[in-house]
Design an enzyme around this catalytic site. Structure first.
Site, short mmCIF file in Angstrom:
data_model
loop_
_atom_site.label_atom_id
_atom_site.label_comp_id
_atom_site.label_asym_id
_atom_site.label_seq_id
_atom_site.Cartn_x
_atom_site.Cartn_y
_atom_site.Cartn_z
N GLY A 80 0.79 -1.22 0.00
CA GLY A 80 0.00 0.00 0.00
C GLY A 80 0.82 1.27 0.00
O GLY A 80 0.32 2.34 0.39
N LYS A 81 2.09 1.20 -0.46
CA LYS A 81 2.96 2.39 -0.47
C LYS A 81 2.36 3.52 -1.29
O LYS A 81 2.26 4.66 -0.83
CB LYS A 81 4.34 2.04 -1.06
CG LYS A 81 5.18 1.08 -0.27
CD LYS A 81 6.62 1.04 -0.77
CE LYS A 81 6.76 0.61 -2.23
NZ LYS A 81 6.29 -0.74 -2.49
N THR A 82 1.96 3.19 -2.53
CA THR A 82 1.45 4.23 -3.42
C THR A 82 0.13 4.80 -2.89
O THR A 82 -0.13 6.00 -3.00
CB THR A 82 1.27 3.67 -4.84
OG1 THR A 82 2.56 3.23 -5.32
CG2 THR A 82 0.73 4.71 -5.79
N GLU A 107 6.42 5.66 -11.49
CA GLU A 107 5.74 4.38 -11.44
C GLU A 107 4.41 4.38 -12.16
O GLU A 107 4.06 3.42 -12.84
CB GLU A 107 5.54 4.00 -9.96
CG GLU A 107 4.89 2.65 -9.72
CD GLU A 107 5.80 1.47 -9.99
OE1 GLU A 107 5.40 0.34 -9.67
OE2 GLU A 107 6.90 1.67 -10.53
N ARG A 142 -7.05 7.03 -9.03
CA ARG A 142 -7.01 6.51 -7.66
C ARG A 142 -7.52 7.55 -6.66
O ARG A 142 -8.27 7.23 -5.73
CB ARG A 142 -5.58 6.12 -7.30
CG ARG A 142 -5.04 4.93 -8.07
CD ARG A 142 -3.58 4.70 -7.76
NE ARG A 142 -3.40 4.17 -6.42
CZ ARG A 142 -2.81 3.02 -6.15
NH1 ARG A 142 -2.38 2.23 -7.13
NH2 ARG A 142 -2.67 2.60 -4.91
N GLN A 159 11.70 0.55 -2.22
CA GLN A 159 11.49 -0.90 -2.26
C GLN A 159 12.29 -1.58 -1.16
O GLN A 159 13.35 -1.10 -0.75
CB GLN A 159 11.90 -1.47 -3.62
CG GLN A 159 10.97 -1.09 -4.76
CD GLN A 159 9.66 -1.87 -4.73
OE1 GLN A 159 9.29 -2.48 -3.73
NE2 GLN A 159 8.95 -1.85 -5.83
N GLY A 190 22.70 1.12 0.98
CA GLY A 190 22.68 1.52 2.38
C GLY A 190 22.62 3.04 2.53
O GLY A 190 22.33 3.54 3.62
#
Length: 278
Positions: A83-85, A108, A117, A226, A248
Site C-alpha cells: 500500500g505504499k502508493t 511508477e 485513484r 522498495q 545503504g
C-alpha cells in the site's frame, strides 16, 4: 567542452532561486546559532510541543513526527502490495484538500492513473467502475463534485517513467519557485535514475541528491522505497532498516524511516485484516 544543456538549465535555476548559497550564509557565530535554536523552540512551544510540519493526515503519525519537517528526507520502504502508493496518494490528497501546495514525481504511474485513484477515494466509487464509466445515475453527481473539488487542489504531477535525478531536481526547483510547493513526494526512490555505473552507485547518488534537495529547497522530500525480497523468507516479515533495497545510502541519508507492513497479505488468519502498520 560545452556544458550539457540540462546542466546549464539546472545552474540557471539554482542561481535564479538563490539556492547556490555562498559559504558565508552557512557560517554562523555561536550567538546566531543559539538564536536559531531559540526561534525553533519558540515555534515548538507555540504549537503545543511539536515543530509544525506538513501533515500526512494520519493523526498518530503526525503526532509522532510533528508532520514532515522542512529539510528532511522521509523514506517509506515496503514490499510490493503493502500500500505504499496508496499511502503516498493519501498524503498528497490531504495536502491538496487543505490548500497546501505539493509536488508528486511518479516514475511508477502515469498522472491519469494517479488521478483515477485519488478521485475514486474522494468519491468512494470503485476505480474500475470509474475507468469503465460504469456508474449508476446517483453516482454521477458524486463524481462531478469530487472532480470539481480536486481540480482546485494545488497539486502538480510529473509522471515520466524512470526520470533522472537531474530531471527530478529541475522539476522540484521549478515547482518551488513558481508554485511555492511545501513538500515533494517521490514514487519511488529506486525508480529514479542516477549516473553511477552500478545499481548500488546509482541509488546511492539518488539518496544523497534527494537529501540535498530537501535542504536546498527547505521542504520535506517524502520518498517511497522498495524492500528486499529476502524479508519474505523470515518468520516475521516486517521490514527493518537493513532490508531497504539496493543501497545503504538511503538508510543513512534519511532523517525519518517509516516502514509499511500488512500482516493479512501474508497470513490469511491474521487478526489485523485490512490494517497496515506504520
Amino acid at each position: 567542452a560545452d556544458a550539457e544543456p540540462s546542466a546549464v538549465v539546472d545552474a540557471a535555476v539554482r542561481a535564479m532561486m538563490g539556492i547556490g548559497k555562498s559559504h558565508t550564509e552557512h557560517t554562523l557565530s555561536m550567538r546566531e546559532a543559539l538564536r536559531r535554536l531559540s526561534d525553533r523552540m519558540t515555534k515548538i512551544h507555540a504549537n503545543g510541543g511539536v515543530l509544525p510540519g506538513v501533515t500526512s493526515g494520519i493523526a498518530e503519525l503526525d503526532k509522532k513526527l510533528g508532520g514532515f519537517q522542512d529539510g528532511d528526507l522521509v523514506l517509506i520502504p515496503a514490499r510490493p502490495a503493502m500500500g505504499k502508493t496508496s499511502l503516498l496518494g493519501f498524503c498528497v490528497a490531504h495536502a491538496g484538500s487543505h490548500g497546501i501546495p505539493v509536488g508528486l514525481v511518479s516514475g511508477e504511474q502515469p498522472a491519469e492513473q494517479i488521478a483515477l485513484r485519488l478521485v475514486s477515494a474522494r468519491s468512494k466509487i470503485a476505480a474500475h467502475r470509474i475507468r469503465n464509466a460504469d456508474l449508476q445515475a446517483h453516482e454521477w453527481p458524486k463524481l462531478t463534485i469530487a472532480n470539481a473539488d480536486m481540480a482546485a487542489w494545488p497539486v502538480w504531477i510529473h509522471d515520466r517513467s524512470a526520470p533522472t535525478i537531474d530531471e527530478l531536481k529541475r522539476i522540484a526547483r521549478m515547482w518551488r519557485h513558481q508554485h511555492g510547493i511545501r513538500a515533494l513526494y517521490v514514487d519511488y526512490a529506486q525508480r529514479i535514475e542516477g549516473e553511477g555505473r552500478t545499481r548500488y552507485e546509482q541509488v546511492s547518488e539518488v539518496a544523497r541528491e534527494l537529501k540535498t534537495l530537501a535542504r536546498d529547497l527547505g521542504i520535506p522530500v517524502v520518498a517511497l522505497a522498495q524492500v528486499n525480497r529476502s524479508v519474505e523468507q523470515r518468520q516475521d516479515k516486517r521490514p527493518g532498516m537493513s532490508d531497504i533495497a539496493d543501497s545503504g545510502e538511503l538508510e543513512k541519508e534519511a532523517d525519518q524511516v517509516v516502514m509499511l507492513y500488512r500482516d493479512d497479505y501474508y497470513n490469511a488468519e491474521s487478526s489485523d485484516k485490512g490494517v497496515a502498520e506504520l
